[in-house]
Design an enzyme around this catalytic site. Structure first.
Site, PDB file in Angstrom:
ATOM      1  N   HIS A 246       0.871  -1.176   0.000  1.00 14.13           N
ATOM      2  CA  HIS A 246       0.000   0.000   0.000  1.00 14.13           C
ATOM      3  C   HIS A 246       0.903   1.219   0.000  1.00 14.13           C
ATOM      4  CE1 HIS A 246      -3.122   2.826   1.146  1.00 14.13           C
ATOM      5  NE2 HIS A 246      -3.982   1.916   0.745  1.00 14.13           N
ATOM      6  N   GLU A 302      -7.705  -5.416   0.168  1.00 18.35           N
ATOM      7  CA  GLU A 302      -8.245  -6.242  -0.912  1.00 18.35           C
ATOM      8  C   GLU A 302      -8.166  -7.745  -0.618  1.00 18.35           C
ATOM      9  OE1 GLU A 302      -9.834  -4.516  -2.846  1.00 18.35           O
ATOM     10  OE2 GLU A 302      -8.718  -3.070  -4.038  1.00 18.35           O
TER      11      GLU A 302
HETATM   12  N1  ACO Z   1       4.085  -7.584  -4.717  1.00 19.52           N
HETATM   13  C1  ACO Z   1       5.385  -7.572  -5.073  1.00 19.52           C
HETATM   14  N2  ACO Z   1       6.133  -6.465  -5.113  1.00 19.52           N
HETATM   15  C2  ACO Z   1       5.547  -5.327  -4.771  1.00 19.52           C
HETATM   16  C3  ACO Z   1       4.208  -5.257  -4.369  1.00 19.52           C
HETATM   17  C4  ACO Z   1       3.471  -6.466  -4.344  1.00 19.52           C
HETATM   18  N3  ACO Z   1       2.193  -6.491  -3.997  1.00 19.52           N
HETATM   19  N4  ACO Z   1       3.882  -3.981  -4.083  1.00 19.52           N
HETATM   20  C5  ACO Z   1       4.998  -3.261  -4.295  1.00 19.52           C
HETATM   21  N5  ACO Z   1       5.991  -4.065  -4.728  1.00 19.52           N
HETATM   22  C6  ACO Z   1       7.358  -3.673  -5.081  1.00 19.52           C
HETATM   23  C7  ACO Z   1       7.337  -2.957  -6.429  1.00 19.52           C
HETATM   24  O1  ACO Z   1       7.471  -3.862  -7.500  1.00 19.52           O
HETATM   25  C8  ACO Z   1       8.481  -2.022  -6.308  1.00 19.52           C
HETATM   26  O2  ACO Z   1       9.666  -2.709  -6.618  1.00 19.52           O
HETATM   27  P1  ACO Z   1      10.841  -1.957  -7.462  1.00 19.52           P
HETATM   28  O3  ACO Z   1      11.302  -0.856  -6.569  1.00 19.52           O
HETATM   29  O4  ACO Z   1      11.850  -3.049  -7.651  1.00 19.52           O
HETATM   30  O5  ACO Z   1      10.198  -1.468  -8.713  1.00 19.52           O
HETATM   31  C9  ACO Z   1       8.526  -1.686  -4.797  1.00 19.52           C
HETATM   32  O6  ACO Z   1       7.815  -2.717  -4.145  1.00 19.52           O
HETATM   33  C10 ACO Z   1       7.845  -0.370  -4.492  1.00 19.52           C
HETATM   34  O7  ACO Z   1       6.615  -0.348  -5.151  1.00 19.52           O
HETATM   35  P2  ACO Z   1       5.875   0.980  -5.529  1.00 19.52           P
HETATM   36  O8  ACO Z   1       5.217   0.806  -6.889  1.00 19.52           O
HETATM   37  O9  ACO Z   1       6.714   2.171  -5.337  1.00 19.52           O
HETATM   38  O10 ACO Z   1       4.792   1.033  -4.435  1.00 19.52           O
HETATM   39  P3  ACO Z   1       3.482   1.850  -4.525  1.00 19.52           P
HETATM   40  O11 ACO Z   1       3.378   2.603  -3.280  1.00 19.52           O
HETATM   41  O12 ACO Z   1       3.335   2.637  -5.773  1.00 19.52           O
HETATM   42  O13 ACO Z   1       2.463   0.651  -4.648  1.00 19.52           O
HETATM   43  C11 ACO Z   1       0.550  -0.591  -4.729  1.00 19.52           C
HETATM   44  C12 ACO Z   1       1.298   0.493  -3.970  1.00 19.52           C
HETATM   45  C13 ACO Z   1       0.203  -0.069  -6.142  1.00 19.52           C
HETATM   46  C14 ACO Z   1      -0.760  -0.880  -3.995  1.00 19.52           C
HETATM   47  C15 ACO Z   1       1.428  -1.866  -4.837  1.00 19.52           C
HETATM   48  O14 ACO Z   1       1.813  -2.292  -3.561  1.00 19.52           O
HETATM   49  C16 ACO Z   1       0.760  -2.985  -5.618  1.00 19.52           C
HETATM   50  O15 ACO Z   1       0.826  -2.997  -6.846  1.00 19.52           O
HETATM   51  N6  ACO Z   1       0.088  -3.964  -4.897  1.00 19.52           N
HETATM   52  C17 ACO Z   1      -0.590  -5.022  -5.543  1.00 19.52           C
HETATM   53  C18 ACO Z   1      -1.951  -4.529  -6.059  1.00 19.52           C
HETATM   54  C19 ACO Z   1      -2.937  -4.302  -4.915  1.00 19.52           C
HETATM   55  O16 ACO Z   1      -3.029  -5.083  -3.967  1.00 19.52           O
HETATM   56  N7  ACO Z   1      -3.738  -3.210  -5.077  1.00 19.52           N
HETATM   57  C20 ACO Z   1      -4.756  -2.811  -4.089  1.00 19.52           C
HETATM   58  C21 ACO Z   1      -4.282  -1.684  -3.252  1.00 19.52           C
HETATM   59  S1  ACO Z   1      -5.408  -1.271  -1.966  1.00 19.52           S
HETATM   60  C22 ACO Z   1      -6.549  -0.252  -2.675  1.00 19.52           C
HETATM   61  O17 ACO Z   1      -6.353   0.396  -3.631  1.00 19.52           O
HETATM   62  C23 ACO Z   1      -7.924  -0.176  -2.071  1.00 19.52           C
END
Ligand code: ACO
Length: 362
Positions: A246, A302
């Site tokens: 998140h 989620e």
């Molecule tokens: N699984 C694996 N790796 C992850 C995940 C995950 N769920 N979430 C983040 N990372 C990794 C990214 O790949 C990134 O790696 P990198 O630096 O090598 O590129 C690093 O962690 C940082 O990620 P960011 O994109 O900067 O994190 P951000 O704050 O933008 O992401 C997000 C938040 C979009 C929710 C992300 O965690 C994600 O994609 N999760 C999976 C989708 C999900 O569950 N969405 C629902 C969110 S809750 C809601 O909206 C109600």
């Protein structure tokens, strides 16, 4: 410059606070855990829209108005249902909301809130070739939605679980769909346009689209012996694991706990799906801690949304539209707040493209 606007404060709000470090969500002065215990969805709508603290006739009035709004929405269904029922649910819902007129005399916050469950139930039944069920104005939103979907009242525990879900996701600070709604509201485009924009933002898999894929993931893993290898393979391919991570929460998302409690009341303690999901959750958290030691990645709302909505008997491609059914009251409250400021949201960008070549003087 922060491309994702992380930690940039764009407004002040009375509506909700997300404390990512403490894993706390406050909505109108109450923790989300408390609200899910003491309120119905309709009561939370009043808190968000008016800030009330006493349970009085306002609740009855709102329930009456939402009942009328559901009836109004039911009259509108035939105008778009043929086309909408051929689309995925979220697109069908977007089309239905786009059919609402800015000139409709019913207050738009009632109309939008009442329309979402009616349009969704209509889409579900129409896709299955079933007769549409008229709203029952005496029921709350959650109970009436499940009745309109199933044709009969369902178990009270299921109605209450859906009600808790809608409360839990009703508002959540400056998330992408809420920000979208506020940007649209700031132009003076009106509430209906702001909510259509918000729903379009919610549609993306990085925002509201994760719960369906959470169940796909559990199905794909299927058995305990495959948990570790599945996770390793997906992380090494650079995939994101749905239901984890998140932007704000550095610790567990408090909404996940509320929903986990709600889902556990629907299932016997021996329920295999929930126990299996907990094992997958534990293994993923361990793997993510090793995979990204510098980036805390925890269970988000989620993950348990998926299990709760599945237990209620709703199909996975309905999960994002049902999220909208709860979040709409938060979007509306933010639009009201934004409209009061009267300020157009207009940030800056930094131009990094080529510049015109200096012209010779003629
Ligand atoms: N699984 C694996 N790796 C992850 C995940 C995950 N769920 N979430 C983040 N990372 C990794 C990214 O790949 C990134 O790696 P990198 O630096 O090598 O590129 C690093 O962690 C940082 O990620 P960011 O994109 O900067 O994190 P951000 O704050 O933008 O992401 C997000 C938040 C979009 C929710 C992300 O965690 C994600 O994609 N999760 C999976 C989708 C999900 O569950 N969405 C629902 C969110 S809750 C809601 O909206 C109600």
């Amino acid at each position: 410059m922060k491309t994702g606007l992380d930690n940039i404060v764009v407004t002040q709000t009375m509506l909700s606070e997300v404390d990512g470090e403490k894993g706390r969500l406050i909505i109108r002065g109450f923790s989300v855990e408390t609200l899910a215990e003491i309120d119905t969805f309709e009561e939370v709508a009043i808190r968000l829209w008016q800030g009330f603290t006493e349970k009085d006739d306002t609740v009855k009035f709102l329930a009456f108005e939402l009942g009328k709004a559901r009836l109004r929405a039911f009259e509108l269904l035939p105008s778009f249902l043929d086309i909408a029922s051929k689309l995925p649910f979220i697109e069908g819902l977007r089309l239905g909301l786009a059919s609402l007129s800015d000139k409709d005399e019913m207050p738009h916050h009632y109309l939008l809130t009442g329309a979402i469950p009616v349009f969704l139930a209509g889409l579900i039944r129409s896709k299955k070739g079933l007769e549409l069920i008229k709203p029952d104005t005496s029921l709350g939103q959650a109970a009436d939605f499940l009745r309109m979907v199933n044709g009969i009242r369902v178990d009270k525990a299921l109605e209450q679980a859906l009600d808790k879900y809608l409360i839990t996701i009703s508002d959540h600070g400056m998330n992408a769909s809420t920000f979208t709604a506020r940007c649209i509201a700031s132009t003076g485009a009106g509430l209906i346009s702001a909510v259509i924009g918000a729903i379009s933002a919610l549609k993306g898999p990085l925002h509201g689209g994760a719960p369906g894929p959470v169940l796909d993931m559990l199905d794909e893993i299927a058995t305990e012996d495959k948990i570790e290898s599945w996770i390793t393979q997906h992380l090494s391919s650079g995939n994101r694991l749905m239901g984890f991570g998140h932007r704000i929460y550095q610790v567990r998302d408090p909404r996940a706990d509320v929903l986990k409690r709600a889902v556990s009341t629907l299932r016997s303690t021996g329920n295999k799906r929930l126990i299996f999901a907990e094992k997958v959750e534990t293994a993923i958290l361990t793997a993510l801690a090793k995979h990204k030691p510098d980036r805390p990645l925890h269970t988000n709302v989620e993950f348990y949304t998926a299990l709760l909505l599945e237990a209620i008997g709703l199909e996975r491609d309905l999960f994002t539209p049902i999220f909208a059914m709860g979040r709409v009251i938060g979007w509306i409250a933010h639009v009201f707040e934004q409209e009061k400021t009267g300020r157009l949201i207009r940030p800056q960008s930094e131009y990094i493209g080529p510049r015109p070549i200096a012209q010779h003087a003629v």
